[in-house]
Design an enzyme around this catalytic site. Structure first.
Site, PDB file in Angstrom:
ATOM      1  N   GLU A 252       0.841  -1.182   0.000  1.00  0.00           N
ATOM      2  CA  GLU A 252       0.000   0.000   0.000  1.00  0.00           C
ATOM      3  C   GLU A 252       0.879   1.236   0.000  1.00  0.00           C
ATOM      4  O   GLU A 252       1.998   1.190   0.490  1.00  0.00           O
ATOM      5  CB  GLU A 252      -0.771  -0.045   1.329  1.00  0.00           C
ATOM      6  CG  GLU A 252      -2.071   0.623   1.305  1.00  0.00           C
ATOM      7  CD  GLU A 252      -2.823   0.366   2.606  1.00  0.00           C
ATOM      8  OE1 GLU A 252      -2.257  -0.185   3.571  1.00  0.00           O
ATOM      9  OE2 GLU A 252      -3.978   0.735   2.630  1.00  0.00           O
ATOM     10  N   LYS A 254       2.497   4.526   1.327  1.00  0.00           N
ATOM     11  CA  LYS A 254       2.669   5.173   2.634  1.00  0.00           C
ATOM     12  C   LYS A 254       2.483   6.659   2.409  1.00  0.00           C
ATOM     13  O   LYS A 254       3.283   7.296   1.725  1.00  0.00           O
ATOM     14  CB  LYS A 254       4.046   4.883   3.231  1.00  0.00           C
ATOM     15  CG  LYS A 254       4.202   5.460   4.636  1.00  0.00           C
ATOM     16  CD  LYS A 254       5.493   5.029   5.297  1.00  0.00           C
ATOM     17  CE  LYS A 254       5.506   5.250   6.804  1.00  0.00           C
ATOM     18  NZ  LYS A 254       5.314   6.615   7.249  1.00  0.00           N
ATOM     19  N   ARG A 274      -3.506  10.508  16.260  1.00  0.00           N
ATOM     20  CA  ARG A 274      -2.720   9.385  16.778  1.00  0.00           C
ATOM     21  C   ARG A 274      -2.506   9.485  18.291  1.00  0.00           C
ATOM     22  O   ARG A 274      -2.361   8.486  18.983  1.00  0.00           O
ATOM     23  CB  ARG A 274      -1.389   9.403  16.048  1.00  0.00           C
ATOM     24  CG  ARG A 274      -0.437   8.397  16.494  1.00  0.00           C
ATOM     25  CD  ARG A 274       0.796   8.565  15.678  1.00  0.00           C
ATOM     26  NE  ARG A 274       1.887   8.011  16.414  1.00  0.00           N
ATOM     27  CZ  ARG A 274       2.917   7.404  15.865  1.00  0.00           C
ATOM     28  NH1 ARG A 274       2.996   7.313  14.564  1.00  0.00           N
ATOM     29  NH2 ARG A 274       3.867   6.922  16.597  1.00  0.00           N
TER      30      ARG A 274
END
Ligand SMILES: Nc1ncnc2c1ncn2[C@@H]1O[C@H](COP(=O)(O)OP(=O)(O)OP(=O)(O)O)[C@@H](O)[C@H]1O
Length: 548
Positions: A252, A254, A274
């Site tokens: 995938e 980044k 996050r």
């Protein structure tokens, strides 16, 4: 439980050097905590709120010193506290050494001369009220409440109260210790506690559930829309490693953006960074996109990227600016557009998918969202991986992620199931723990910053950063760090760990100068990692690995 009892136990835990005995002591504390179990399980780790709750006490060192000084009577002021702190090096020891309660008769509580004992629940309630104070006069209200607590505290209580409010508990109890202690105290299997902690993200709730409902109760704990979990993290790795290990790798892009967890309850969406801080307000276009696209409740994981009008990614710092923006969000939205790339799906319409393999989770994600899903390819040889990487880099992205297609989603863990491959030179994310005043035209600003890596107990310096910072940035950094200044000694400033810098360097050298044993050669400021808290900074262990 009386707070004095908690403080005495915390002191005993702090003085116990052996890990196993520490677990026993924490287990006994949990077993004895009664109605206060949830609070005690958090307090002993230095947490006032559950890990999923980003509420902050917002008590900086100077406010705490003022409250302490006031409780210590008219002969002590904040400067005295700072002086003592410079001598003894730790706020708990300073608080313990003061003769507090001198103004007992003036305290809002009790009102008389008898000291009204502090309780764990009373301290928690006061700290919650203190965190909720907002608007004009809130600083005074916070100081007054804190003063009330210190004014009623015995020396050992004052030691742990000061550490708790400044987020510096440091009795050697981390999440692993609390996990083991809950398992031991209530005779439930450790893996069940571990899983429940990942899902609930609240050691207090998990401790109470283990005690009241045992392993079955722990297994019943599920994800809740609106209660963020920690993000699954990645290690650095190569295509060869991934293919050797898994045969086929899910590959995938980044994205060079910021992590966001999307919680949609069927009606409205909330977004969490996050750090588990809510970022719903700064990102209205992502909220609108999610609310228009999803039709059932869901929890998604993804990256938000700043993009040009034609979709080309813009530098990472631009997305962080949007994350921080509290006012004039509409204007910021005009300046920088953002897009969501969802790459994982943790929960759909009442069903938790943490234990479902990645490939299936990704299929579910694609069936939920028509747009905005990060495409996932499967590769079984290194050339295919290289082609996907070349496409990702051509499109202006950072690199690729390699993921084990069969892996479950493990919140908070940096395991081997997600590998990040970035062609660029590595940087380190380090915590600012000190500074020096600048010189010449920069004399009124903090100029050189001491940056530290995470160590087992605290932070160890690995270098001083002074280059790569523009005048404008320096002013911003000064303002950002000023509230975290603990003490000053000549030009040296001691700063509480709060801000994380991304730092570039040429080389990591062995160094006798720093306690860490390492020094960065030519460290250079790259940016502030607003999306990271000190506990997410790079560790000494990582530096060990980079240098071996
Ligand atoms: N497709 C993706 N899948 C998972 N994470 C992604 C993806 N694209 C970008 N990311 C970002 O990469 C991060 C994974 O790297 P890591 O866990 O090491 O975090 P980090 O320390 O922020 O790393 P870095 O500084 O290299 O971004 C994730 O936290 C996420 O923000």
């Amino acid at each position: 439980m009386e707070f004095a009892e908690f403080a005495a136990r915390a002191a005993e835990i702090e003085s116990e050097p052996a890990d196993l005995e520490t677990v026993d002591l924490v287990a006994t504390l949990c077993a004895d905590a009664g109605d206060d179990l949830g609070t005690v399980a958090r307090f002993v780790q230095g947490r006032v709120f559950p890990a999923h709750d980003s509420t902050k006490l917002d008590i900086g060192p100077s406010l705490c010193y003022e409250a302490l000084a006031k409780a210590a009577g008219p002969n002590v002021d904040s400067d005295d506290i700072e002086r003592r702190l410079a001598e003894v090096g730790e706020i708990g020891a300073v608080a313990e050494s003061l003769d507090l309660g001198g103004q007992q008769g003036l305290a809002a509580f009790g009102g008389g001369t008898d000291r009204e004992a502090l309780t764990v629940s009373g301290v928690e309630e006061t700290l919650q009220a203190l965190a909720a104070a907002a608007g004009d006069g809130s600083t005074d209200a916070k100081r007054d409440r804190l003063f009330d607590l210190f004014n009623r505290a015995e020396p050992t209580e004052a030691r742990f109260l000061a550490r708790l409010v400044l987020g510096e508990m440091r009795v050697g109890v981390g999440e692993g210790t609390v996990r083991d202690a809950i398992a031991a105290a209530f005779e439930v299997p450790e893996p069940d506690v571990e899983r429940a902690l990942q899902v609930a993200n609240d050691c207090g709730l998990v401790a109470e559930t283990a005690r009241d409902d045992g392993a079955a109760g722990l297994d019943d704990i599920g994800l809740v829309v609106g209660r963020p979990v920690k993000a699954m993290l990645a290690q650095a790795g190569t295509a060869v490693e991934a293919l050797d290990e898994w045969g086929t790798a899910a590959v995938e892009t980044k994205y060079d953006g910021a992590r966001v967890q999307v919680h949609y309850d069927g009606d409205s969406a909330r977004l969490f960074s996050r750090n588990l801080e809510e970022v719903t307000e700064p990102l209205p276009e992502v909220v609108e996109f999610v609310e228009q696209s999803l039709s059932v409740p869901a929890i998604l994981d993804g990256e938000v990227v700043a993009v040009d009008d034609d979709g080309t990614p813009r530098p990472f710092q631009e997305i962080l600016r949007r994350f921080r923006r509290k006012h004039d969000v509409a204007a910021a939205r005009e300046d920088v557009s953002v897009e969501l790339y969802a790459f994982d799906c943790l929960h759909v319409d009442g069903e938790d998918l943490l234990d479902t393999p990645l490939s299936e989770r990704h299929d579910r994600l694609e069936s939920l969202l028509a747009d905005g899903v990060s495409p996932l390819s499967y590769a079984d040889d290194a050339d295919e991986v290289a082609d996907i990487e070349a496409d990702a880099l051509d499109a202006g992205h950072e690199g690729i992620m390699l993921k084990n297609p069969d892996s479950t989603y493990t919140p908070g863990s940096r395991g081997k199931n997600w590998l990040k491959r970035k062609p660029d030179v590595e940087t380190l994310d380090l915590v600012v723990t000190g500074a020096e005043w600048g010189e010449g035209r920069r004399a009124n600003l903090l100029g050189t910053f001491v940056v530290s890596a995470r160590a087992d107990d605290g932070y160890e310096p690995v270098g001083k950063v002074a280059t790569g910072i523009t005048d404008e940035e320096l002013e911003r950094l000064h303002e950002r760090l000023q509230p975290h200044v603990r003490t000053e000694d000549g030009t040296d400033v001691d700063i509480e760990p709060a801000v994380v810098f991304e730092v570039g360097y040429e080389e990591i050298q062995q160094s006798p100068t720093y306690g860490s044993g390492y020094a960065l050669r030519f460290p250079r400021f790259v940016g502030v990692r607003e999306d990271k808290s000190p506990s997410d900074a790079d560790s000494l262990e990582r530096i060990d690995r980079l240098t071996s």
